[in-house]
Every structure is written in structure tokens, then in C-alpha cells.
Design a protein around this motif. Structure first.
Motif, mmCIF file in Angstrom:
data_model
loop_
_atom_site.group_PDB
_atom_site.id
_atom_site.type_symbol
_atom_site.label_atom_id
_atom_site.label_comp_id
_atom_site.label_asym_id
_atom_site.label_seq_id
_atom_site.Cartn_x
_atom_site.Cartn_y
_atom_site.Cartn_z
ATOM 1 N N GLU A 258 0.832 -1.210 0.000
ATOM 2 C CA GLU A 258 0.000 0.000 0.000
ATOM 3 C C GLU A 258 0.868 1.263 0.000
ATOM 4 N N ILE A 259 1.942 1.230 0.802
ATOM 5 C CA ILE A 259 2.836 2.403 0.852
ATOM 6 C C ILE A 259 3.480 2.634 -0.518
ATOM 7 N N ILE A 260 3.950 1.538 -1.127
ATOM 8 C CA ILE A 260 4.598 1.674 -2.447
ATOM 9 C C ILE A 260 3.594 2.158 -3.489
ATOM 10 N N GLN A 261 2.379 1.600 -3.432
ATOM 11 C CA GLN A 261 1.360 2.002 -4.402
ATOM 12 C C GLN A 261 0.976 3.466 -4.223
ATOM 13 N N ASN A 262 0.849 3.889 -2.978
ATOM 14 C CA ASN A 262 0.519 5.303 -2.723
ATOM 15 C C ASN A 262 1.629 6.228 -3.214
ATOM 16 N N ASP A 263 2.895 5.757 -3.016
ATOM 17 C CA ASP A 263 4.015 6.586 -3.485
ATOM 18 C C ASP A 263 3.988 6.699 -5.019
ATOM 19 N N ARG A 264 3.693 5.602 -5.691
ATOM 20 C CA ARG A 264 3.613 5.657 -7.151
ATOM 21 C C ARG A 264 2.472 6.550 -7.616
ATOM 22 N N GLN A 265 1.353 6.437 -6.929
ATOM 23 C CA GLN A 265 0.199 7.269 -7.288
ATOM 24 C C GLN A 265 0.513 8.752 -7.086
ATOM 25 N N LEU A 266 1.226 9.040 -6.002
ATOM 26 C CA LEU A 266 1.600 10.432 -5.724
ATOM 27 C C LEU A 266 2.549 10.972 -6.804
ATOM 28 N N GLN A 267 3.532 10.131 -7.180
ATOM 29 C CA GLN A 267 4.476 10.562 -8.224
ATOM 30 C C GLN A 267 3.755 10.776 -9.549
ATOM 31 N N TYR A 268 2.811 9.884 -9.851
ATOM 32 C CA TYR A 268 2.032 10.027 -11.081
ATOM 33 C C TYR A 268 1.228 11.324 -11.077
ATOM 34 N N GLU A 269 0.630 11.639 -9.951
ATOM 35 C CA GLU A 269 -0.161 12.878 -9.856
ATOM 36 C C GLU A 269 0.731 14.113 -10.011
#
Length: 761
Positions: A258-269
Motif C-alpha cells: 500500500e505504501i509503495i502504491q501510494n508513493d507511485r500514485q503520488l508521483q504520477y499525480e
């Protein structure tokens, strides 16, 4: 009793002690032993050295350490004292240490006596109070002992006997993010391996996976591995909850994902925000550009509508050509992009063409040839398409200026050329010259090929050189700068007509030369020479045949008629005429004159007079030289043969002098010409022979000898007036100031290089 089997030992100093002294010393040693046992640790006690005897130093202590500084250097009273003087000269001060900063020790080094016979350091530190004072170093033996004991106990299982503390490993959020980014980068090239079938036989049952990633994500399932029976030494696990451990590990993995996915989502945004910002900037630029284009197009449209309104028939302020040009200049300067992108052809057809028709309505090109050139040049810069080349036939729908010239200007030119007389060429040539820089090239080619050339061709066909008073070159040659090679088809009929006209011509008529002379540079050299040989040279030969050579009464008209054509016919043709038709009669007259007791002064004048009638170019020809040299030889033979008869006083000397001067002139002229050629060749350096250009006259002779395969070499030990003699084939020569002298019967005769080569061959 003594052990006499021991090796022989020597005493360092003094005499051997008596048995009583040895006994006393052994007693003293025994007294010292208990002191050693107490002071030295047990593990450092050395073993008894088994030697043949015990030897004691003769002196118990070092006495020199107690000496004071007062006695320093006292031995110098037995010497000349040079040591003390040298030390003082180098800056030594008594009572201070040696060295630049007086860092040396003042007192001599003290010695400390070891208590027993052990090794160095076996009885503890052996440093004196003086060494501790001068070199204060901390003794770290105790620290070294502690480190040794610590390392000694490391191999044991549990030196302290206590329980191990559990070690915890922590992962920060940043580490998880970095791991997720690395996995993301590595997963890209592994896509082709995602469909690999993998059979896992490590468990109790065979399992099939369809990618390697499924193996890495498989979890430890409880009761998956068979329980091993407890051995004798193995202890039962105190806390074994595999289900709880599995669930906890699963929760940890889920949280990490979840942490990794949130970090990727944040970078994408964040990337999306940056991308959208750039898009906004681009779209704002496009929007501003479109707004400017719309405003410019609206202004252009207003100007065009204004022109259209003023073009109406009933308008109070009609549009003129100059005003229209200003409007187009404004469009080109202020609204360049819109002007280039718009359809200028339709705009020009609608506005400019009617005005241009009115402008050229009453124009006569032959009377006013420059009328309209400035206006058309201005419209050329406004309407011509820069991207199109104006050399070939153009698509008139793509270029407004070419269409304007073809549809408006060209009809006037066609009408005027149809009424034009080709013999009146000046006005038409001036007209086309004034328009050549304005009119497109393909239109000019069309005028010259389709309109002008047919008229000229028809006029040449009608031309008769015998009856026409106007020479043909006066109305053909003005077209050469404009038409050049286009006139080539006209030259053949002109030559045929001129040849027909020359059939009954006599060289006394000089009009033929006036007609033919302008055509010499127009015709090609080959065709001109062929025309001359066919039509002119035979007539000149007939004229020379009619020439009568009479020294007493000479008529020169026929000779002048022939020589007058020297510039028109080639030198070789003229020399051939003279050799065939002139010199045989001339030499025959000379021989008959010499055989009748002549006046040699008159013969000399007659010879020089005829020679002066020829130009230098003709005289330089070898054949002409040979003929005049033959005349000189005839005169010399006549003078030398008439020994018995009456001889005019000084005739022989005059003829010899004439022969010498004439040949000297010829040789000097030839030598000068050859030297000039050699210098020109050296300067030009033509072709591959540039490196072998002769540098002086001797090198030139050597080069010529090589070309003609003639042996040229110096004669060893032979000289003439200090000049080296050479053999040139079978001839002996020498070189003086760029002139070759050949050995004759009596004297050395100067000779040209070409004559030398002919003689050697």
C-alpha cells in the motif's frame, strides 16, 4: 666437581675467580631467587639457561650516569679541542641541547640493570626516570591485556552465560519507496518472462506457476513442511504459532504494498500536474497566436474589401495602379505571413489585371521600350513566388506574376513582333535588352524561340549577298548576346550563300573581305578554316600564279592582294601558297640574275626588300626561313664560284656579312622564342612534367634530346674558349649565353634548337 665436558668459555676481563669466590656468588644468587619468584608473574618466568658456566659482569652498576655536566668534554684537554670549537661555530651553547631548536637531551642516557636473566620486558618496564621525563609516553600494556582477553573469549559459545537479546530490523518509508521504484524499473524488461510456465516440486505436492513472479510471492503456508521428530539434543520450540506469524507477515507485506502504491500514485499525480502546466502554457501561446492571426486577417480583409469597393465602375475615388501597389506593399510588410499564405493569384487577377490592362492600353514597345519596366519590376517583387524556379515552363495557376506577364504583357509583344521587320533589329534588341531582367526566363525563351527566330530564319532564306546592299552581319550579329547558340542553325545557309557568291570573285575585289571579316569570330574555327580553304585559298593561289617577278620593273598589286588576307586565312595556308606559287619563281629569278654579272648591292637591297614584305609571324615559320636561307646559300655559292671572272669589289664580303647578320637575327629570334617558351613552361608547370621543367638552356636541350632519343653528353677534356663541348648525336656543340653553336667546316655557327634536332636526326 667441575664438568670438563662443557665447551671452553672465555672471561670478558680480569683473571679467573677462585672457587671460594664462585661459592660466594652462588650463595648470593640463591638469596636473590625468592625475590624473583615474588616479583615476576609465573607465566613470564624464563627457564634456567643451561650453559657451561655462570659469568658475571665485573661492574655492578653504570657509574657514568651520575656524572654532572661540568665534566662534559673534559677529554679535550688531551687533544687540540677542535670538537668544542666546531660546535660553538655551529651555534652550540654550553648547557643546552643539540639541534636547531635545542631539542636534544642534555644528560647522557642512563642505563637500568635487569634483575634476573630473563628476556627484555620479562621483569616489567625497564624505562628510567630520565626517559620518562624526556619521552613521556603512556604505557598501554594493561589495555593490550584487556583486548587480548576479550578476543580470547570470543570463540566460546556464551562467555557471560546470559541469553541473547532479540534483534529487530526496521524499514523506513523512504526505503520502501526506493525499493518500489527499483522493482518498477526492473520489472519492465522482464515482461517477456511473465508467461513462462514453472513447475515447483519443492513442497509435498507438485505446483504449477505461470510466471516467476508468482514464486517470489508465494507464502509459507502453515503445516506445509513435514514435522521432524525431536531428537535427543533438540529442544521443543517454546513459541510456535505459524498461522499467527504468517498472518502478521501478510499484514506487513500488504502494508508495504500500500505504501509503495501510494508513493507511485503520488508521483504520477505530480507528473500529471507538471504535464498539465506545460500544456496550459502551450495552449495559451497557441491561443495568443490565433488571436493575432484573426486580428491580422480581419485587417487584411478590410483592405481587400476597400480595394474591391473602389474597383466598382461608379466609384467616386477609383483605384490607381500606384495606390494598388502601395496596398500590396503594406500587406507584404505588415502582414507577411497572411500575405504569403493567402491565394495571391486570385487577388491579383481580380484587382491588378484590369488596372494593368488600362496601363498598357496604348503602349508601342518599339517606340518606348522602357515603358512600364519600373512598374512591372515592382509588381514582380510583390507577386512572384520565391519558392518556384522561373526557368522552365510554369504552372500559371501557382504564380501571379508569371500569369500577369503571360496574359497581359505577352499579347502586346506578339502583336508587335508580327509587324516587325527583321532587318530593323536595333529597336527590337533594345526592347528585349531593357526587359530581360524583368521578364521571367521561360517567357523570354518563348519570345526568342517562337517569335524572333522564325522571322530571322525566313529573312536569311530571302537574303541574296550579290544584290542586297545591307550586309547580313549588321542585322544578325546584334542578336548574339541574347540568342547565342540559338543562331547556330542560321550559319550553315549563310555560309552556303556566301560560297555561291564567291564563285566568280577575284582577289582584287576587297568587298569580300569586308563581308567575311565579321564572321571569323562567330563561326567555329573548324568551319571557318574549311570555308577559307574551299573558297578563298584557291583564288589567292591563282592570283600568285599570275604574279610576274621582275627586279627592274616590279608590279606588287597581286602580291598585296594575297598578303592582305593574312589575318583571315591561317598562317599554314598562307605559307603553303607562298611555297607553291611564289618562292619557286622568286628563286629562279635570283639564279638567273646572279648568272649575269650582277650588282650585288642591288641584289642585297632586292633580297631585303622582299623579306620586309612579310610579317614577323610568316617569317618565323620554318619553311619561309628555309627559303630565304636557300637564297642566301645561292648568293654565297655565286660569289665563291666566280673566281676567274670579274668580281665586284667587296661583293664577297658584303654577301658574307649579309648572310651572317641574317642568320644571326634568325638564331637570336629563335633563341628568344625558345627561352620565352621555357620560362612560360616553368611558370605554368603543366601536367605531370611540372617537376621536370628545365631551369636553364642546357636543361632544355637535354629534355629535347630525351624526347627525340638523341644522345647528349659532355666531351671530356675538350673546351672551346673556356666553354664545355658537348656531343648532340654526331654533332659537336657548345652553349654560350643561351645560344647553341655548331661546329662547321671552319667556324662555329649559331643554330636554333629545332635546326639542331633536325641536323642530329
Amino acid at each position: 666437581s667441575r664438568d670438563y665436558s662443557a665447551p671452553v668459555n672465555f672471561i670478558s676481563a680480569g683473571l679467573k675467580k677462585s672457587a671460594a669466590e664462585d661459592m660466594s656468588e652462588e650463595d648470593s644468587d640463591e638469596d636473590e631467587k625468592p625475590v624473583k619468584q615474588e616479583e615476576i608473574p609465573k607465566e613470564f618466568v624464563p627457564k634456567k639457561l643451561k650453559t657451561g658456566g655462570n659469568f658475571k659482569p665485573s661492574q655492578k652498576g653504570f657509574v657514568g650516569g651520575t656524572k654532572s655536566f661540568v665534566d662534559f668534554g673534559s677529554w679535550e684537554r688531551h687533544t687540540k679541542g677542535i670538537g668544542q670549537k666546531l660546535l660553538q661555530k655551529m651555534g652550540y651553547v654550553p648547557g643546552r641541547g643539540l639541534g636547531k631548536n635545542a631539542q636534544g637531551i642534555i644528560n647522557p642516557i642512563e642505563a637500568k640493570q635487569r634483575k634476573g636473566k630473563g628476556a627484555v620486558g620479562a621483569y616489567g618496564s625497564e624505562r628510567t626516570s630520565q626517559s620518562l621525563q624526556d619521552f613521556p609516553v603512556v604505557d598501554s600494556e594493561e589495555e593490550a591485556e584487556e583486548e587480548f582477553q576479550k578476543e580470547l573469549s570470543q570463540w566460546r559459545k556464551d562467555p557471560n552465560g546470559g541469553k541473547k537479546k532479540p534483534k529487530y530490523s526496521y524499514k523506513t518509508v523512504e526505503e520502501l519507496k526506493a525499493k518500489g521504484r527499483i522493482n518498477k524499473k526492473l520489472s519492465a524488461p522482464q515482461k517477456e518472462l511473465s508467461q513462462v510456465k514453472v513447475i515447483d516440486m519443492t513442497g509435498r505436492e507438485q505446483k504449477v506457476y505461470y510466471s516467476y513472479s508468482q514464486i517470489s510471492h508465494k507464502h509459507n503456508i502453515p503445516d506445509d513442511s513435514p514435522q521432524q521428530p525431536l531428537g535427543k539434543d533438540s529442544k521443543p520450540q517454546g513459541f510456535a504459532l505459524p498461522e499467527l506469524e504468517h498472518n502478521l507477515q501478510l499484514l506487513i507485506d500488504i502494508t508495504e504494498q500500500e505504501i509503495i502504491q501510494n508513493d507511485r500514485q503520488l508521483q504520477y499525480e505530480r507528473d500529471m500536474v507538471v504535464n498539465l502546466t506545460h500544456e496550459i502554457q502551450k495552449m495559451s501561446e497557441v491561443l495568443s497566436h490565433e488571436e493575432r492571426a484573426i486580428s491580422n486577417l480581419s485587417k487584411v480583409l478590410e483592405m481587400v474589401e476597400e480595394c474591391e469597393r473602389r474597383m466598382q465602375p461608379g466609384c467616386e475615388n477609383p483605384l490607381t495602379l500606384d495606390e494598388c501597389a502601395k496596398i500590396f506593399e503594406t500587406l507584404q510588410d505588415k502582414y507577411y505571413e497572411e500575405y504569403r499564405m493567402s491565394d495571391r493569384v486570385d487577388l491579383a487577377v481580380a484587382i491588378v489585371y484590369p488596372l494593368m490592362k488600362d496601363y498598357f492600353k496604348n503602349w508601342d514597345p518599339l517606340k518606348d521600350c522602357t515603358y512600364g519596366t519600373e512598374i512591372i519590376a515592382k509588381w514582380k517583387s510583390l507577386l512572384e513566388n520565391d519558392q518556384l524556379l522561373s526557368h522552365g515552363g510554369q504552372d500559371l495557376s501557382t504564380d501571379a506574376f508569371h500569369r500577369l506577364m503571360w496574359e497581359i504583357w505577352m499579347p502586346y509583344v506578339r502583336n508587335i513582333v508580327a509587324q516587325w521587320q527583321p532587318r530593323n533589329c536595333g529597336s527590337m534588341v533594345d526592347f528585349l535588352d531593357s526587359w530581360v531582367n524583368v521578364v521571367p526566363v521561360w517567357i523570354l525563351d518563348n519570345i526568342l524561340d517562337q517569335l524572333i527566330f522564325p522571322k530571322l530564319q525566313k529573312e536569311v532564306e530571302n537574303w541574296n549577298p550579290l544584290t542586297d546592299t545591307v550586309p547580313i552581319h549588321s542585322w544578325i550579329h546584334p542578336w548574339l548576346p541574347l540568342m547565342q547558340a540559338r543562331l547556330e542553325p542560321l550559319y550553315s545557309p549563310i555560309r552556303n550563300k556566301l560560297a555561291n557568291a564567291l564563285q566568280k570573285w577575284h582577289p582584287s575585289d576587297s568587298s569580300a573581305k569586308l563581308i567575311l571579316q565579321p564572321w571569323k569570330d562567330v563561326f567555329t574555327p573548324g568551319s571557318w578554316e574549311a570555308f577559307m580553304v574551299k573558297n578563298i585559298v584557291p583564288k589567292l593561289g591563282m592570283c600568285l600564279n599570275e604574279l610576274i617577278i621582275n627586279p627592274h620593273q616590279q608590279h606588287m598589286d597581286a602580291f598585296y592582294w594575297v598578303v592582305d588576307w593574312e589575318g583571315m586565312i591561317s598562317v599554314s595556308s598562307l605559307v603553303g601558297l607562298l611555297e607553291k606559287h611564289f618562292f619557286p619563281k622568286w628563286l629562279q629569278v635570283l639564279c638567273s640574275w646572279l648568272s649575269n654579272s650582277p650588282n650585288y648591292e642591288e641584289i642585297t637591297k632586292w633580297y631585303l626588300g622582299w623579306k620586309s614584305m612579310f610579317s614577323d609571324q610568316v617569317l618565323a615559320h620554318p619553311s619561309i626561313k628555309e627559303k630565304f636561307n636557300e637564297a642566301l646559300d645561292i648568293m654565297n655559292r655565286a660569289v665563291s664560284s666566280s673566281v676567274g671572272g670579274y668580281m665586284q669589289p667587296g661583293a664577297r664580303e658584303n654577301i658574307a656579312y649579309l648572310t651572317h647578320t641574317e642568320r644571326r637575327k634568325d638564331f637570336q629570334y629563335e633563341a628568344m622564342q625558345e627561352r620565352r617558351e621555357a620560362e612560360n613552361m616553368a611558370q605554368r608547370g603543366i601536367g605531370a612534367a611540372a617537376s621536370s621543367v628545365p631551369m636553364n638552356f642546357k636543361d632544355l636541350i637535354q629534355t629535347k634530346a630525351e624526347e627525340h632519343n638523341i644522345v647528349f653528353m659532355p666531351v671530356i677534356g675538350k673546351r672551346h674558349e673556356g666553354k664545355q663541348l658537348y656531343t648532340f648525336g654526331r654533332i659537336v656543340i657548345y652553349i654560350d649565353r643561351g645560344v647553341v653553336f655548331v661546329q662547321g667546316e671552319k667556324t662555329w655557327v649559331p643554330t636554333s634548337l629545332q635546326s639542331l634536332i633536325d641536323m642530329a636526326k
